[in-house]
Write a protein that holds these residues in place. Structure first.
Motif, mmCIF file in Angstrom:
data_model
loop_
_atom_site.group_PDB
_atom_site.id
_atom_site.type_symbol
_atom_site.label_atom_id
_atom_site.label_comp_id
_atom_site.label_asym_id
_atom_site.label_seq_id
_atom_site.Cartn_x
_atom_site.Cartn_y
_atom_site.Cartn_z
ATOM 1 N N GLU A 1 10.946 14.125 10.704
ATOM 2 C CA GLU A 1 12.021 14.425 9.757
ATOM 3 C C GLU A 1 11.446 14.641 8.355
ATOM 4 O O GLU A 1 12.037 15.343 7.535
ATOM 5 N N TYR A 2 10.312 14.011 8.086
ATOM 6 C CA TYR A 2 9.682 14.132 6.775
ATOM 7 C C TYR A 2 8.502 15.094 6.874
ATOM 8 O O TYR A 2 7.383 14.714 7.201
ATOM 9 N N ALA A 3 8.790 16.379 6.594
ATOM 10 C CA ALA A 3 7.740 17.400 6.617
ATOM 11 C C ALA A 3 6.791 17.224 5.432
ATOM 12 O O ALA A 3 5.669 17.726 5.452
ATOM 13 N N THR A 4 7.272 16.546 4.405
ATOM 14 C CA THR A 4 6.438 16.183 3.260
ATOM 15 C C THR A 4 6.295 14.662 3.285
ATOM 16 O O THR A 4 7.107 13.936 2.712
ATOM 17 N N PRO A 5 5.282 14.157 3.973
ATOM 18 C CA PRO A 5 5.194 12.706 4.157
ATOM 19 C C PRO A 5 4.792 11.961 2.887
ATOM 20 O O PRO A 5 4.171 12.526 1.986
ATOM 21 N N PHE A 6 5.188 10.712 2.820
ATOM 22 C CA PHE A 6 4.691 9.778 1.804
ATOM 23 C C PHE A 6 4.311 8.501 2.554
ATOM 24 O O PHE A 6 4.682 8.318 3.714
ATOM 25 N N GLY A 7 3.559 7.638 1.932
ATOM 26 C CA GLY A 7 2.935 6.516 2.620
ATOM 27 C C GLY A 7 3.776 5.772 3.628
ATOM 28 O O GLY A 7 3.342 5.503 4.755
ATOM 29 N N LEU A 8 5.014 5.446 3.268
ATOM 30 C CA LEU A 8 5.855 4.629 4.136
ATOM 31 C C LEU A 8 6.349 5.376 5.369
ATOM 32 O O LEU A 8 6.771 4.748 6.347
ATOM 33 N N SER B 1 0.818 -1.218 0.000
ATOM 34 C CA SER B 1 0.000 0.000 0.000
ATOM 35 C C SER B 1 0.852 1.268 0.000
ATOM 36 O O SER B 1 0.404 2.320 -0.484
ATOM 37 N N GLY B 2 2.083 1.194 0.511
ATOM 38 C CA GLY B 2 2.920 2.376 0.626
ATOM 39 C C GLY B 2 3.847 2.659 -0.539
ATOM 40 O O GLY B 2 4.074 3.828 -0.891
ATOM 41 N N LEU B 3 4.387 1.616 -1.161
ATOM 42 C CA LEU B 3 5.351 1.814 -2.248
ATOM 43 C C LEU B 3 4.788 2.557 -3.462
ATOM 44 O O LEU B 3 5.517 3.339 -4.093
ATOM 45 N N PRO B 4 3.517 2.354 -3.833
ATOM 46 C CA PRO B 4 3.004 3.117 -4.994
ATOM 47 C C PRO B 4 3.116 4.628 -4.853
ATOM 48 O O PRO B 4 3.263 5.329 -5.861
ATOM 49 N N PHE B 5 3.105 5.145 -3.643
ATOM 50 C CA PHE B 5 3.199 6.593 -3.469
ATOM 51 C C PHE B 5 4.616 7.102 -3.724
ATOM 52 O O PHE B 5 4.803 8.264 -4.085
ATOM 53 N N ILE B 6 5.616 6.240 -3.522
ATOM 54 C CA ILE B 6 6.976 6.601 -3.926
ATOM 55 C C ILE B 6 7.039 6.693 -5.452
ATOM 56 O O ILE B 6 7.646 7.615 -6.018
ATOM 57 N N PHE B 7 6.397 5.743 -6.116
ATOM 58 C CA PHE B 7 6.352 5.750 -7.585
ATOM 59 C C PHE B 7 5.669 7.021 -8.095
ATOM 60 O O PHE B 7 6.162 7.676 -9.022
ATOM 61 N N LEU B 8 4.556 7.384 -7.476
ATOM 62 C CA LEU B 8 3.842 8.596 -7.900
ATOM 63 C C LEU B 8 4.701 9.834 -7.702
ATOM 64 O O LEU B 8 4.728 10.731 -8.559
#
Length: 260
Positions: A145-152, A37-44
């Motif tokens: 640390e991640y002010a711009t979050p992504f799924g993971l 569920s989380g890796l596709p958002f890295i791809f996007l």
């Protein structure tokens, strides 16, 4: 559908022990659902696809994404998995079972709804405590640390925070002693929910557009992009705790300005 579930469950309990299913099985399910569920958002984020739905214009570098994945694997194998092993006896003591009969869907639904409500309540207060000065600086700042979050990034956190807020996820099941099937379904839904809340995208099909009181990605993204003393939006799933205690005022003002 019920017969298919029962046949599959019969296979599992015939070939694997209760301990193997509860610990190793739970870990495999968690890892599979989390990364799928989380890796596709890295791809996007890397390709720029569907960028019109991205909440922030900023993006994470491949190096930052890789760092997150590497630490996640370390945390999952060295913190989460031992925690699952250690909590097995607690859940068994509280009445967890994996044998037949399987619980009815009414029982499963009622228990999972209860888990969401109690998790959200405990998480809200635990999260607010983590935003006090010392705990934020020494523990919770890792997650931010991640002010711009992504799924993971949903599970990227200090080990102490994993233990602290992990309690919120498992207090409900520990109180009710559910069937293992219910526990697995709860875990999958909770993982999908927290990945969605950190995904960084607000789509027309996002759950917050359809589910009353559901926070979602836009609600939690606001929390990540502000300084810790001013963030608010501390709830994990719903929005009513922040509304009741007035910790969503900044977010609501921003929403009102956008709609004006």
């Amino acid at each position: 559908m019920d017969s298919l579930v029962e046949s599959g469950w019969q296979y599992l309990i015939t070939h694997y022990s209760d301990f193997q299913l509860s610990c190793i099985g739970s870990f495999i399910i968690h890892e599979s659902v989390f990364f799928l569920s989380g890796l596709p958002f890295i791809f996007l984020e890397r390709t720029g696809l569907l960028s019109s739905y991205k909440i922030q214009t900023k993006t994470n570098t491949p190096e930052a994404q890789g760092k997150c994945i590497a630490w996640l694997l370390f945390y999952h194998f060295c913190v989460n998995f031992p925690l699952m092993m250690g909590s097995y006896s607690v859940f068994k003591f509280m009445g967890m079972q994996s044998s037949f009969p399987l619980p009815s869907w009414k029982v499963v639904s009622a228990q999972i709804l209860f888990y969401f409500i109690i998790e959200d309540f405990v998480f809200y207060w635990g999260h607010r405590i983590l935003h006090t000065k010392w705990l934020y600086k020494n523990v919770h700042s890792v997650h931010h640390e991640y002010a711009t979050p992504f799924g993971l990034t949903s599970e990227y956190a200090h080990p102490a925070e994993i233990l602290f807020l992990g309690f919120a996820t498992f207090i409900g099941p520990a109180l009710t002693g559910p069937h293992l099937l219910t526990l697995w379904l709860w875990m999958m839904l909770r993982v999908i929910e927290t990945v969605e809340a950190h995904c960084g995208y607000h789509f027309p099909w996002s759950p917050s557009n359809f589910l009353p009181l559901y926070g979602g990605a836009d609600f939690h993204d606001y929390h990540h992009r502000l300084l810790y003393t001013k963030s608010g939006n501390y709830s994990s799933t719903f929005v009513y705790m922040d509304w009741i205690f007035g910790t969503d005022k900044g977010y609501r003002k921003l929403q009102a300005l956008k709609e004006a």
